[in-house]
Write a protein that holds these residues in place. Structure first.
Motif, short mmCIF file in Angstrom:
data_model
loop_
_atom_site.label_atom_id
_atom_site.label_comp_id
_atom_site.label_asym_id
_atom_site.label_seq_id
_atom_site.Cartn_x
_atom_site.Cartn_y
_atom_site.Cartn_z
N SER A 61 0.85 -1.19 0.00
CA SER A 61 0.00 0.00 0.00
C SER A 61 0.89 1.25 0.00
O SER A 61 2.09 1.16 0.27
CB SER A 61 -0.88 0.00 1.25
OG SER A 61 -0.08 0.20 2.40
N PRO A 62 0.31 2.41 -0.27
CA PRO A 62 1.10 3.64 -0.18
C PRO A 62 1.71 3.82 1.21
O PRO A 62 2.83 4.30 1.33
CB PRO A 62 0.08 4.74 -0.49
CG PRO A 62 -0.95 4.07 -1.34
CD PRO A 62 -1.03 2.66 -0.81
N SER A 66 5.66 4.11 2.05
CA SER A 66 6.15 5.20 2.88
C SER A 66 6.96 4.65 4.05
O SER A 66 8.01 5.20 4.41
CB SER A 66 4.97 6.02 3.39
OG SER A 66 5.41 7.02 4.26
N GLU A 67 6.49 3.57 4.63
CA GLU A 67 7.19 2.94 5.75
C GLU A 67 8.56 2.43 5.31
O GLU A 67 9.57 2.62 6.01
CB GLU A 67 6.34 1.79 6.29
CG GLU A 67 6.82 1.19 7.57
CD GLU A 67 5.86 0.13 8.10
OE1 GLU A 67 6.33 -0.72 8.87
OE2 GLU A 67 4.66 0.15 7.76
N LEU A 68 8.61 1.81 4.14
CA LEU A 68 9.88 1.30 3.60
C LEU A 68 10.86 2.44 3.36
O LEU A 68 12.03 2.36 3.73
CB LEU A 68 9.63 0.52 2.31
CG LEU A 68 10.84 -0.10 1.62
CD1 LEU A 68 11.56 -1.06 2.56
CD2 LEU A 68 10.41 -0.82 0.35
N MET A 69 10.38 3.51 2.76
CA MET A 69 11.25 4.67 2.53
C MET A 69 11.71 5.28 3.86
O MET A 69 12.86 5.69 4.00
CB MET A 69 10.53 5.73 1.70
CG MET A 69 10.19 5.31 0.30
SD MET A 69 11.67 4.88 -0.62
CE MET A 69 10.95 4.00 -1.96
N GLY A 70 10.81 5.33 4.84
CA GLY A 70 11.17 5.88 6.15
C GLY A 70 12.26 5.06 6.82
O GLY A 70 13.18 5.62 7.43
N ILE A 71 12.17 3.75 6.71
CA ILE A 71 13.20 2.88 7.28
C ILE A 71 14.53 3.14 6.61
O ILE A 71 15.56 3.26 7.27
CB ILE A 71 12.79 1.40 7.14
CG1 ILE A 71 11.62 1.10 8.07
CG2 ILE A 71 13.96 0.47 7.42
CD1 ILE A 71 10.95 -0.24 7.83
N LYS A 72 14.53 3.23 5.29
CA LYS A 72 15.77 3.47 4.55
C LYS A 72 16.38 4.81 4.96
O LYS A 72 17.60 4.92 5.15
CB LYS A 72 15.49 3.43 3.05
CG LYS A 72 16.68 3.74 2.16
CD LYS A 72 17.68 2.62 2.16
CE LYS A 72 18.72 2.76 1.07
NZ LYS A 72 19.64 3.85 1.22
N ILE A 73 15.56 5.81 5.12
CA ILE A 73 16.06 7.13 5.52
C ILE A 73 16.67 7.06 6.93
O ILE A 73 17.75 7.61 7.17
CB ILE A 73 14.93 8.18 5.45
CG1 ILE A 73 14.60 8.47 3.99
CG2 ILE A 73 15.33 9.47 6.18
CD1 ILE A 73 13.33 9.26 3.78
N LYS A 74 16.00 6.37 7.85
CA LYS A 74 16.55 6.23 9.20
C LYS A 74 17.90 5.51 9.18
O LYS A 74 18.83 5.90 9.88
CB LYS A 74 15.58 5.45 10.10
CG LYS A 74 14.38 6.22 10.54
CD LYS A 74 13.50 5.35 11.43
CE LYS A 74 12.19 6.02 11.75
NZ LYS A 74 11.30 5.14 12.54
#
Length: 156
Positions: A61-62, A66-74
């Motif tokens: 889902s969107p 977003s969660e995947l991108m947030g993890i990568k950023i962290k």
């Protein structure tokens, strides 16, 4: 008169930018704090949940994206402060998710991060092979692989 004002403005702006940059660099150096174990554990849980969805062939889902991108950023933000070997499994799993989703550039970045920063972990050979399978030139990491292989032989 206009040239004087312009030069003065440029000088003031340059000084302000220089001070801001200096302060942010020194703040990064003094605040090199490892990520809390609870944060790493929470990210592992999120990554495992997303991995299950991908392996189950479910669409993300969107919110999942977003969660995947947030993890990568962290992960990337923590790497800027201080590499922590506890992040290697997360980078590897995120790389695998990106690879399954055919987000090749992101997957390559994750696997290379494992090799460059966590080359002595058990995930380095797996990351090496993943890159090789993706057609990436891994010759720059051959020395790392040879070193890992010789260390394994010594242990036996």
């Amino acid at each position: 008169m206009n040239i004087k004002n312009l030069l003065t403005s440029i000088l003031v702006i340059s000084l302000v930018v220089g001070l801001v940059c200096f302060n942010s660099v020194s703040a990064k150096k003094t605040s090199a704090v490892k990520m809390a174990p609870e944060t790493i554990e929470s990210m592992q849980t999120q990554v495992d949940s997303l991995t299950k969805k991908i392996y189950g062939r479910a669409l993300l889902s969107p919110e999942d994206n977003s969660e995947l991108m947030g993890i990568k950023i962290k992960l990337d933000n923590q790497m800027l402060l201080e590499p922590d070997p506890a992040l290697a499994p997360l980078y590897y799993k995120v790389g695998c998710m990106y690879k399954k989703r055919e987000m090749t550039d992101e997957a390559i970045e994750c696997f290379q991060t494992v090799l460059e920063n966590f080359g002595t972990t058990a995930l380095a050979p797996k990351s090496y092979q993943a890159l090789k399978d993706m057609g990436v030139d891994v010759s720059q990491f051959d020395g790392l692989q040879n070193k890992a292989a010789s260390e394994e032989e010594e242990e036996e």
